[in-house]
Design an enzyme around this catalytic site. Structure first.
Site, PDB file in Angstrom:
ATOM      1  NE  ARG A  28      21.972  49.561  34.254  1.00  0.00           N
ATOM      2  CZ  ARG A  28      21.908  50.820  33.833  1.00  0.00           C
ATOM      3  NH1 ARG A  28      22.126  51.804  34.708  1.00  0.00           N
ATOM      4  NH2 ARG A  28      21.637  51.112  32.586  1.00  0.00           N
ATOM      5  NE  ARG A  59      22.197  28.517  42.927  1.00  0.00           N
ATOM      6  CZ  ARG A  59      22.262  27.227  42.569  1.00  0.00           C
ATOM      7  NH1 ARG A  59      21.144  26.535  42.409  1.00  0.00           N
ATOM      8  NH2 ARG A  59      23.430  26.636  42.377  1.00  0.00           N
ATOM      9  CE1 TYR A 126      13.970  30.036  39.741  1.00  0.00           C
ATOM     10  CE2 TYR A 126      12.339  28.842  38.450  1.00  0.00           C
ATOM     11  CZ  TYR A 126      13.010  30.012  38.749  1.00  0.00           C
ATOM     12  OH  TYR A 126      12.714  31.169  38.059  1.00  0.00           O
ATOM     13  CB  SER A 191       8.885  36.666  23.191  1.00  0.00           C
ATOM     14  OG  SER A 191       7.957  37.744  23.317  1.00  0.00           O
TER      15      SER A 191
END
Length: 297
Positions: A28, A59, A126, A191
């Site tokens: 990570r 973001r 965005y 999904s």
């Protein structure tokens, strides 16, 4: 396979960790660690032989925006931090960089399904900053012999979903009639199961190198069909009434929610034929199963 993942604590990242658990060696990476590693002359041995970096951090849409400079708030994460991660990938000698972008790069609505060949037309900060990140990454990765894979998903749903999709679920579970019976739009969704499966495929498939993919569940539904599915699975009465879309649009506009009107009334479809043809990908689960898992939590 050893994978380095940014945004591991986010909506997609947490789910991806569950999928990867026990199958791959996962590292990570957060922003603080990135800065620390970039300032170092050597790297811990744990980062040796990392195959792929999956960049999920970004973001996303903020429901109640408070930033004074909205563009800069997005750019500092979606562009600046992305390039720092790319620089780290270079120094770690990582071969492949998988970047989670957004269908907002293509636009907000479409008269026909979006494809990878369409000219970008982002309408907000965005989408604009995701496009800028894509453009900068293409140059950086080409100059440094890093394979780049760009993935542009539509709205992502699954257990723990937030923002507008969560609000819609709550609304559908109330015994109230909803005025969307006449809304015959078509929307693409994806999904968490299908997105995570595709991300993993792109992390290693030879044909994914230096490609951009638009991806979805490959089952487009209207807002009315989405509401019906949620209410049926929740064992609620359908309670849909007919109100002409132009009146709904007028109501949303008067209430200052024109962007929500686009999502509920507009059409946004994605053509996933490139992913299916080039990579042999097929959705892992159906749209109905995806909503079922979302509601099951």
């Amino acid at each position: 396979m050893k994978l380095l993942v940014t945004g591991a604590s986010g909506f997609v990242g947490q789910f991806l960790q569950k999928v990867l658990y026990g199958q791959h060696d996962l590292l990570r990476l957060d922003q603080q660690t990135t800065e620390k590693l970039l300032a170092s002359e050597s790297f811990p041995a744990v980062y040796n032989n990392t195959n792929t970096l999956i960049h999920l951090a970004g973001r996303a849409h903020i429901m109640h925006e408070t930033a004074e400079d909205i563009y800069q708030a997005y750019a500092s994460v979606n562009v600046d931090y992305t390039l720092k991660v790319a620089e780290l990938a270079k120094r770690l000698k990582i071969k492949r960089f998988v970047f989670l972008s957004s269908i907002k790069v293509n636009g907000e609505a479409s008269n026909q399904p979006f494809t990878e060949k369409d000219s970008p037309a982002p309408l907000d900060a965005y989408g604009q900053t995701k496009l800028e990140a894509e453009t900068a990454l293409k140059v950086f990765c080409q100059n440094n012999q890093i394979e780049l894979v760009i993935i542009r998903p539509p709205l992502i749903y699954g257990p723990g979903v937030k923002a507008n999709f969560k609000q819609l679920i709550k609304l559908c579970q109330l015994p109230l009639p909803l005025p969307f019976a006449c809304v015959n739009n078509k929307r693409s969704f994806i999904s968490l199961d299908n997105l995570a499966d595709f991300i993993l495929l792109c992390s290693s498939h030879p044909q994914a190198a230096n490609q951009t993919f638009l991806i979805s569940d490959d089952e487009d539904v209207s807002t009315a069909e989405l509401i019906i599915t949620i209410r049926q699975i929740s064992k609620k009465n359908i309670l849909l009434v007919a109100l002409p879309p132009f009146i709904l649009e007028w109501i949303f506009k008067l209430s200052g929610k024109s962007s929500l009107a686009i999502r509920l009334l507009g059409t946004l479809q994605i053509d996933v034929s490139k992913a299916k043809t080039l990579l042999g990908w097929q959705p892992k689960i159906s749209f109905h199963e995806g909503i079922l898992r979302t509601l099951r939590k």
